[in-house]
Design an enzyme around this catalytic site. Structure first.
Site, PDB file in Angstrom:
ATOM      1  N   MET A  86       0.844  -1.192   0.000  1.00  0.00           N
ATOM      2  CA  MET A  86       0.000   0.000   0.000  1.00  0.00           C
ATOM      3  C   MET A  86       0.879   1.241   0.000  1.00  0.00           C
ATOM      4  O   MET A  86       1.789   1.383   0.804  1.00  0.00           O
ATOM      5  CB  MET A  86      -0.900   0.014   1.231  1.00  0.00           C
ATOM      6  N   GLY A 130      -0.086   4.323   0.511  1.00  0.00           N
ATOM      7  CA  GLY A 130      -0.569   5.416   1.331  1.00  0.00           C
ATOM      8  C   GLY A 130      -1.444   6.376   0.559  1.00  0.00           C
ATOM      9  O   GLY A 130      -1.915   7.374   1.087  1.00  0.00           O
ATOM     10  N   ASP A 140      -5.578   5.382  -4.359  1.00  0.00           N
ATOM     11  CA  ASP A 140      -5.781   4.272  -5.280  1.00  0.00           C
ATOM     12  C   ASP A 140      -5.599   2.920  -4.597  1.00  0.00           C
ATOM     13  O   ASP A 140      -6.429   2.013  -4.745  1.00  0.00           O
ATOM     14  CB  ASP A 140      -4.831   4.404  -6.475  1.00  0.00           C
ATOM     15  N   SER A 141      -4.512   2.770  -3.848  1.00  0.00           N
ATOM     16  CA  SER A 141      -4.283   1.498  -3.162  1.00  0.00           C
ATOM     17  C   SER A 141      -5.290   1.299  -2.039  1.00  0.00           C
ATOM     18  O   SER A 141      -5.677   0.163  -1.734  1.00  0.00           O
ATOM     19  CB  SER A 141      -2.845   1.428  -2.621  1.00  0.00           C
ATOM     20  N   CYS A 182      10.968  -0.940 -11.068  1.00  0.00           N
ATOM     21  CA  CYS A 182      10.484  -1.149  -9.705  1.00  0.00           C
ATOM     22  C   CYS A 182       9.320  -2.130  -9.701  1.00  0.00           C
ATOM     23  O   CYS A 182       9.261  -3.048  -8.870  1.00  0.00           O
ATOM     24  CB  CYS A 182      10.068   0.174  -9.080  1.00  0.00           C
ATOM     25  N   GLY A 216      -3.029  -0.709  -6.623  1.00  0.00           N
ATOM     26  CA  GLY A 216      -3.867   0.402  -7.039  1.00  0.00           C
ATOM     27  C   GLY A 216      -3.543   0.924  -8.424  1.00  0.00           C
ATOM     28  O   GLY A 216      -3.912   2.054  -8.766  1.00  0.00           O
ATOM     29  N   CYS A 233       9.590   9.074  -7.691  1.00  0.00           N
ATOM     30  CA  CYS A 233       9.324   9.054  -6.251  1.00  0.00           C
ATOM     31  C   CYS A 233      10.555   9.257  -5.384  1.00  0.00           C
ATOM     32  O   CYS A 233      10.460   9.766  -4.266  1.00  0.00           O
ATOM     33  CB  CYS A 233       8.628   7.746  -5.867  1.00  0.00           C
TER      34      CYS A 233
END
Length: 242
Positions: free
Chosen positions: A1, A3, A6-7, A89, A113, A187
């Site tokens: 998840m 955070g 979507d997830s 990733c 997500g 990210c």
């Protein structure tokens, strides 16, 4: 998840479908830098798990992320190419190491997500990747390396939804992340300064400044290294000429 909303909605939809859900977040960027892996993100994911009533775990994959994603990212830039760190990733960590960890916890499915869908080839019965219902949010470009074996145990619960519908579902569930802003940057690169990130992580000898010349060989200026510009574009060169 992650955070994000979507997830969170993906987890909620899995739970509503009758699955026993386990939430897993990954610590990827060492030090919690960039737009993911922050304490706030882990707090948000944990709060969603508490709200929906399932356990939440955080796995530290920072060393693996450094080896599998960051080092190739830097190497590609100093070689004059533009890498796709999200695809690496996803392939090696989220649908690789994460799946192994989830399976060790007894999971039969990996739900994310991502805005994507999974179809079934009528001739072979094998699963294949389909674009999301929301073309503006489609993320199949970052999932292209996933094969039928990966997709056979994968769920994309928000693939049939638009972003607006995802936020509406999160709000209806009373999730605090319903209005959480999303980041479009890489990210692990703080502030979107890719060139600065590469310079901090590349070997000094790999950063080679040099001259910028025209077709006659006349020097027009100097550049700080190929990682600071894209071939075919003038942006980043600092030159007034065409």
């Amino acid at each position: 998840m992650s955070g994000g909303v979507d997830s969170a909605v993906a987890a909620a939809r899995c739970r509503a479908a009758g699955h026993e859900v386990i939430g897993i977040s990954l610590r990827l960027a060492a030090g919690g830098g960039g737009s993911c892996c922050s304490l706030d993100d882990f707090h948000d994911a944990g709060a969603v798990a508490d709200r929906l009533g399932f356990p939440h775990y955080v796995f530290d994959l920072a060393d693996e992320f450094e080896r599998r994603v960051i080092r190739p990212f830097v190497a590609e830039y100093v070689a004059g190419r533009t890498p796709n760190p999200c695809a690496r990733c996803n392939r090696h960590l989220k649908f690789g190491v994460l799946w192994e960890r989830a399976r060790a916890l007894g999971a039969r499915w990996l739900a994310t997500g991502h805005y994507a869908r999974i179809g079934t080839d009528p001739a072979t019965g094998r699963p294949y990747l389909r674009t999301a219902a929301d073309a503006a949010k489609d993320q199949t470009y970052f999932l292209f390396a996933l094969g039928p074996a990966d997709l056979a145990h994968t769920l994309f619960p928000v693939g049939e939804l638009t972003k607006a519908e995802v936020r509406a579902e999160a709000a209806a569930l009373g999730l605090a992340v319903a209005d959480k802003a999303e980041s479009m940057e890489v990210c692990f690169v703080p502030g979107g300064d890719t060139a600065g990130f590469v310079e901090r992580h590349a070997p000094a000898e790999a950063l080679r400044p040099g001259p910028i010349v025209d077709e006659t060989g006349r020097e027009l200026g100097r550049h700080a290294g190929v990682h600071r510009f894209t071939i075919g574009q003038r942006r980043g060169l600092g030159l007034p000429s065409g």
